[in-house]
Scaffold this active site. Structure first.
Site, short mmCIF file in Angstrom:
data_model
loop_
_atom_site.label_atom_id
_atom_site.label_comp_id
_atom_site.label_asym_id
_atom_site.label_seq_id
_atom_site.Cartn_x
_atom_site.Cartn_y
_atom_site.Cartn_z
CB ILE A 1 -0.94 0.00 1.23
CG1 ILE A 1 -2.06 1.03 1.06
CG2 ILE A 1 -0.15 0.21 2.53
CD1 ILE A 1 -3.17 0.89 2.08
CE LYS A 2 3.65 2.11 5.07
NZ LYS A 2 3.30 3.19 5.99
CG ASP A 3 3.90 0.65 -4.44
OD1 ASP A 3 4.87 0.60 -3.66
OD2 ASP A 3 3.66 -0.22 -5.29
#
Length: 453
Positions: A42-44
Site C-alpha cells: 500500500i505504501k506505493d
C-alpha cells in the site's frame, strides 16, 4: 490498453471476501488487497504522492537524492518512483526488519543502511537520526519523512478511501488497519467519515507501542515502550499522520498472535500476506463482539508475504522465539502415514503350515495370534524357523504351540522415541488401537516412513 510506465498501475486494488478465517464473525469481512500495487504494498500510493508534492513545491529537484527512514515498504515505493523519475535513494532501517526487504530495495539500486532497533528516536544511531543527518550531509537531497509528511495521509484520502466507498457501494461500516505512520488509516478515515460519520475506524496496535494508551488516556507513557517483533505497525512516538480524533479504537495484538495468524491467512484464505496483516486479522477476531450481522468490515492487507519468508513463514524462526513448539511424532502420526490396510492375524488353532503359507503369500515377517478375536501372542519367521529346526513335524501343530508373548500394546499418544525404544530384535513391532477400535501394527519400516514423509 497499456500504461505509460509502472507508476500508472498504482491503486485500484481488489477487494476480496474472507471466509474460513472469519467464520465466527457475523459480519461480512472484506480484504483490501494492496499487494497488487507494483511494489506489492500500500505504501506505493503515499510514496508517489509525497514525491509529486515535493516536486511541485521545489523541495525535490531533478537528479536529487531521496533519503528516508523506512522498514522497507515505503522505501520500495520510493525506489520504484525514483527509477522512473531519475532520483537516487538512500534508506535507513532497523535490524529487526527482514533481510528480504533490504534485498528488494537494493534490487532497485537503493543504498540501505541498517541501524539498531533498541535505541531512542533521538539517539544518533537510530534510523530516524541517521536519515536526518544524511539529509544535511548529502547535496541536493530530500527527506520525505513519511511520519510527519501529510502527503502520506492525503494519498489515502484521495485514493484508498474513495476506492473502499465505491467497492462497497457505500455499505462499509468498519475499517481495520495497522497503524504505523498513521497515514493509511487517517486518510481513509477522513474521507469515509465525510461520507458517513457513523463508520467506525479501528486501528491495530502492538504491545511495545504507545498508540492505544495515548488514544484512551491522552498520556504518552514511555513505560509502554519496549522492543517488539511485529513489523510495520506501532511506534514509540506520535507521528503527525496519526489523527487520533478520527480513529475510534485501538486494539493491541501480541507478536505471537500476529506471526501465527499471518501463516493462517495463507492456509485458510490462500492470500500470501505480510506480518501486519496477521496483526489486523488477529485484531478483528479479538474485536468480533463489536461486529453484527449486516456490518461490512474492510481490512487493509498492506503487503506481500514474500518479504517475510525468513521470518513468519519460517518454522525455525518461529520456534526460536517460542511461537511454536517442537511437536514429537506419535503413534497417531505414524498410522496416519501408513497405507490403509487391515492387519493380518491368525487364530491360535490354525496350523503352523497355514502360518507359513500366510507369511509367504503376503511377504510379511510376523503375525499377531488371536483367540476369539483377542490378541494373545505372536508368531514370527524366526519363531517358525527355530521350531522347524528342532521338530520338522511341528507344521501340523496349532500355532499356539509355538507362539510367543504378544507384541506390546501402546496408545495413540505414545511418542516415536518410546516406540523406537520398544522395537528391537526380540520385539519387532508394537500394536495400537485407533480411534475406531481397529488394531494397527507398527514396525520399524512404518516409523521410517512417517519420519521421511
Amino acid at each position: 490498453m497499456w500504461y505509460n510506465n509502472i507508476l500508472e498501475t498504482i491503486g485500484n486494488t481488489p477487494m476480496v471476501k474472507l471466509n474460513k478465517i472469519v467464520k465466527d464473525i457475523p459480519a461480512t469481512v472484506l480484504a483490501k488487497i494492496e499487494t497488487t500495487n507494483p511494489g506489492n504494498s500500500i505504501k506505493d500510493r503515499m510514496a508517489l504522492k509525497m514525491i509529486e508534492d515535493a516536486e511541485k513545491s521545489g523541495k525535490l529537484k531533478p537528479g536529487g537524492t531521496i533519503i528516508e527512514g523506512t522498514s522497507g515498504n515505503t522505501g520500495m515505493g520510493l525506489a520504484i518512483a525514483a527509477v522512473i523519475k531519475g532520483y537516487k535513494c538512500i534508506f535507513t532501517s532497523t535490524d529487526k526488519q527482514s533481510k528480504e526487504k533490504f534485498d528488494a530495495l537494493r534490487a532497485f539500486g537503493a543504498e540501505v543502511i541498517v541501524c539498531p532497533t533498541n535505541v531512542e528516536p533521538e539517539d544518533p544511531r537510530s534510523y530516524y537520526s541517521v536519515s536526518s543527518r544524511l539529509e544535511r550531509e548529502v547535496p541536493n537531497s530530500w527527506k520525505p519523512n513519511q511520519y510527519d509528511n501529510l502527503s502520506n495521509s492525503q494519498a489515502h484520502y484521495e485514493q484508498t478511501g474513495p476506492e473502499i466507498w465505491e467497492q462497497t457501494e457505500g455499505k462499509v461500516t468498519h475499517v481495520v488497519a495497522g497503524v504505523g505512520t498513521g497515514g493509511t488509516l487517517s486518510g481513509i478515515a477522513r474521507f469515509l467519515k465525510e461520507k458517513n460519520p457513523d463508520i467506525k475506524i479501528l486501528g491495530i496496535d502492538t504491545y511495545g507501542s504507545v498508540f492505544k494508551k495515548y488514544k484512551e488516556t491522552g498520556e504518552f507513557d514511555k513505560n509502554e515502550i519496549y522492543p517488539y517483533i511485529t513489523e510495520g505497525i506501532g511506534e514509540d512516538f506520535l507521528p503527525a499522520n496519526v489523527d487520533f480524533s478520527l480513529i475510534d479504537h485501538f486494539e493491541k495484538v501480541t507478536d505471537m498472535d500476529a506471526a501465527l495468524m499471518t501463516r493462517e491467512i495463507a492456509r485458510k484464505e490462500a492470500i500470501f500476506a505480510g506480518n501486519s496483516t496477521g496483526s489486523a486479522i488477529a485484531g478483528v477476531l479479538q474485536m468480533k463482539h463489536m461486529f453484527k450481522e449486516g456490518d461490512v468490515v474492510v481490512v487493509i492487507f498492506p503487503d506481500h508475504g514474500t518479504r517475510y519468508l525468513g521470518k513468519m513463514y519460517n518454522d525455525d524462526w518461529l520456534r526460536d522465539r517460542g511461537f511454536i513448539k517442537e511437536e514429537k511424532l506419535t503413534a497417531r502420526h505414524i498410522i496416519s502415514k501408513k497405507e490403509a490396510q487391515d492387519i493380518v492375524t491368525i487364530d491360535c488353532e490354525k496350523t503352523v503350515l497355514e502360518a507359513i503359507n500366510t507369511i509367504k503369500s503376503l511377504n510379511i515377517s510376523q503375525i499377531p495370534v488371536t483367540q476369539k478375536g483377542m490378541v494373545i501372542g505372536k508368531i514370527t519367521e524366526s519363531d517358525i524357523l527355530t521350531s522347524l529346526m528342532e521338530n520338522p513335524g511341528i507344521k501340523s501343530q496349532p500355532v499356539k504351540s509355538i507362539s510367543t508373548a504378544p507384541f506390546p500394546f501402546i496408545d495413540l499418544n505414545t511418542s516415536i522415541d518410546k516406540i523406537s525404544g520398544m522395537i528391537n530384535r526380540d520385539n519387532i513391532a508394537v500394536l495400537v488401537e485407533d480411534e475406531n477400535g481397529k488394531i494397527e501394527i507398527i514396525t520399524q519400516y512404518d516409523i521410517i516412513n512417517a519420519i521421511s514423509a
